[in-house]
Motif scaffolding. Sequence first.
Motif, short mmCIF file in Angstrom:
data_model
loop_
_atom_site.label_atom_id
_atom_site.label_comp_id
_atom_site.label_asym_id
_atom_site.label_seq_id
_atom_site.Cartn_x
_atom_site.Cartn_y
_atom_site.Cartn_z
N SER A 107 0.84 -1.19 0.00
CA SER A 107 0.00 0.00 0.00
C SER A 107 0.87 1.24 0.00
CB SER A 107 -0.90 0.01 1.23
OG SER A 107 -1.77 -1.09 1.23
N PRO A 108 1.14 1.77 -1.16
CA PRO A 108 2.01 2.95 -1.19
C PRO A 108 1.29 4.18 -0.67
CG PRO A 108 1.16 2.50 -3.37
CD PRO A 108 0.71 1.37 -2.49
N GLU A 109 2.06 5.13 -0.19
CA GLU A 109 1.53 6.45 0.07
C GLU A 109 1.64 7.24 -1.23
OE1 GLU A 109 -0.13 7.67 2.67
OE2 GLU A 109 -0.39 9.32 1.25
N LEU A 110 0.70 8.13 -1.45
CA LEU A 110 0.62 8.79 -2.76
C LEU A 110 0.64 10.30 -2.63
CD1 LEU A 110 -1.76 6.11 -3.60
CD2 LEU A 110 -0.17 6.77 -5.40
N PHE A 111 1.38 10.92 -3.56
CA PHE A 111 1.57 12.36 -3.57
C PHE A 111 1.32 12.90 -4.98
CE2 PHE A 111 4.05 12.75 0.42
CZ PHE A 111 4.42 11.44 0.62
N TRP A 112 0.96 14.16 -5.01
CA TRP A 112 1.00 14.92 -6.24
C TRP A 112 1.94 16.10 -6.03
CZ3 TRP A 112 -0.67 14.16 -11.10
CH2 TRP A 112 -1.63 13.17 -11.32
N TYR A 113 2.88 16.26 -6.98
CA TYR A 113 3.78 17.40 -6.99
C TYR A 113 3.47 18.27 -8.21
CZ TYR A 113 6.73 15.51 -3.29
OH TYR A 113 7.21 15.06 -2.08
N VAL A 114 3.78 19.56 -8.09
CA VAL A 114 3.48 20.49 -9.17
C VAL A 114 4.69 21.39 -9.43
CG1 VAL A 114 2.46 22.18 -7.57
CG2 VAL A 114 1.83 22.24 -9.99
N GLN A 115 4.87 21.72 -10.69
CA GLN A 115 5.94 22.65 -11.06
C GLN A 115 5.35 23.74 -11.93
OE1 GLN A 115 9.32 21.04 -13.23
NE2 GLN A 115 10.68 22.48 -12.23
N TYR A 116 5.23 24.93 -11.37
CA TYR A 116 4.78 26.09 -12.13
C TYR A 116 5.96 26.64 -12.93
CZ TYR A 116 0.92 25.74 -8.84
OH TYR A 116 -0.13 25.27 -8.10
N SER A 117 5.63 27.40 -13.96
CA SER A 117 6.67 27.93 -14.82
C SER A 117 7.72 28.72 -14.02
CB SER A 117 6.05 28.85 -15.88
OG SER A 117 7.03 29.40 -16.72
N ARG A 118 8.99 28.38 -14.23
CA ARG A 118 10.11 29.07 -13.61
C ARG A 118 10.16 28.92 -12.08
NH1 ARG A 118 12.45 31.94 -17.59
NH2 ARG A 118 11.15 32.59 -19.33
N GLN A 119 9.45 27.92 -11.57
CA GLN A 119 9.51 27.65 -10.14
C GLN A 119 10.00 26.23 -9.90
OE1 GLN A 119 6.09 28.71 -7.79
NE2 GLN A 119 5.58 30.45 -9.11
N ARG A 120 10.44 25.99 -8.70
CA ARG A 120 10.90 24.65 -8.38
C ARG A 120 9.72 23.71 -8.14
NH1 ARG A 120 14.94 25.40 -3.69
NH2 ARG A 120 15.42 27.31 -4.83
N LEU A 121 9.99 22.45 -8.29
CA LEU A 121 8.98 21.42 -8.04
C LEU A 121 8.60 21.45 -6.55
CD1 LEU A 121 7.72 19.10 -9.74
CD2 LEU A 121 9.48 17.62 -8.81
N GLN A 122 7.31 21.32 -6.28
CA GLN A 122 6.87 21.41 -4.89
C GLN A 122 5.68 20.48 -4.67
OE1 GLN A 122 4.54 25.25 -4.18
NE2 GLN A 122 5.51 25.71 -6.14
N LEU A 123 5.47 20.13 -3.42
CA LEU A 123 4.36 19.27 -3.07
C LEU A 123 3.04 20.01 -3.27
CD1 LEU A 123 3.36 16.60 -1.73
CD2 LEU A 123 3.48 17.85 0.45
N LEU A 124 2.08 19.35 -3.90
CA LEU A 124 0.74 19.90 -4.00
C LEU A 124 -0.13 19.31 -2.89
CD1 LEU A 124 -1.38 21.62 -5.47
CD2 LEU A 124 -1.83 19.64 -6.93
N LEU A 125 -0.23 17.99 -2.90
CA LEU A 125 -0.98 17.37 -1.81
C LEU A 125 -0.56 15.92 -1.66
CD1 LEU A 125 -3.33 15.42 -3.21
CD2 LEU A 125 -4.49 17.58 -3.53
#
Lengths: 114, 111
Positions: free
Chosen positions: B30-48
């Motif tokens: 049972s993995p834990e699940l994440f969504w990450y987001v990268q906006y233009s010219r920004q670093r990758l970051q956790l969304l939820l």
Amino acid sequence: DVKVTQSSRYLVKRTGEKVFLECVQDMDHENMFWYRQDPGLGLRLIYFSYDVKMKEKGDIPEGYSVSREKKERFSLILESASTNQTSMYLCASRGQGGYNTEAFFGQGTRLTVV
Amino acid sequence: AQRVTQPEKLLSVFKGAPVELKCNYSYSGSPELFWYVQYSRQRLQLLLRHISRESIKGFTADLNKGETSFHLKKPFAQEEDSAMYYCAPVDSGAGSYQLTFGKGTKLSVIP
């Protein structure tokens, strides 16, 4: 409040050069990662480290090596750069608080090998 | 082998339309699940993250263990949602350190 810092934003190197990409984190995290990011291929894990002097190969380690002599610093080394290593490189760190712990990323290093 | 699939490389929607970014995983346990987001010219970051059962910037993600999916949804897309989105399962097994990502979906919200 920058937490993961990559030493260079842009690098241009010649084929055959030895290249060092540096990453430093200030969160006392045990785990650190190096990825390359290419359009259509997403983030591919190159190497990761779960402790000082410890390292594990990721999905695409060929042509790369890493060094972690101190907890806060994780270096990616291209022993002999080639044009197919032109890419965006991302460093990340993550604590040992459990599998639901967030990862923090650096701003990326865009490497061009000519 | 552990695998995560994001079937859409690019998703274009009009502002105000619903958005669904798909993620399917193939993991033992049972993995834990994440969504990450990268906006233009920004670093990758956790969304939820799934475990928090949270809604961030209007986005939610439902884990469907039967379908092994963790799709990201938002009822009304905004222009500022345009970004690259990555699904990231993490093995919940002891001693798991590896963090792998899907290939990502580029969301483009048309004004």
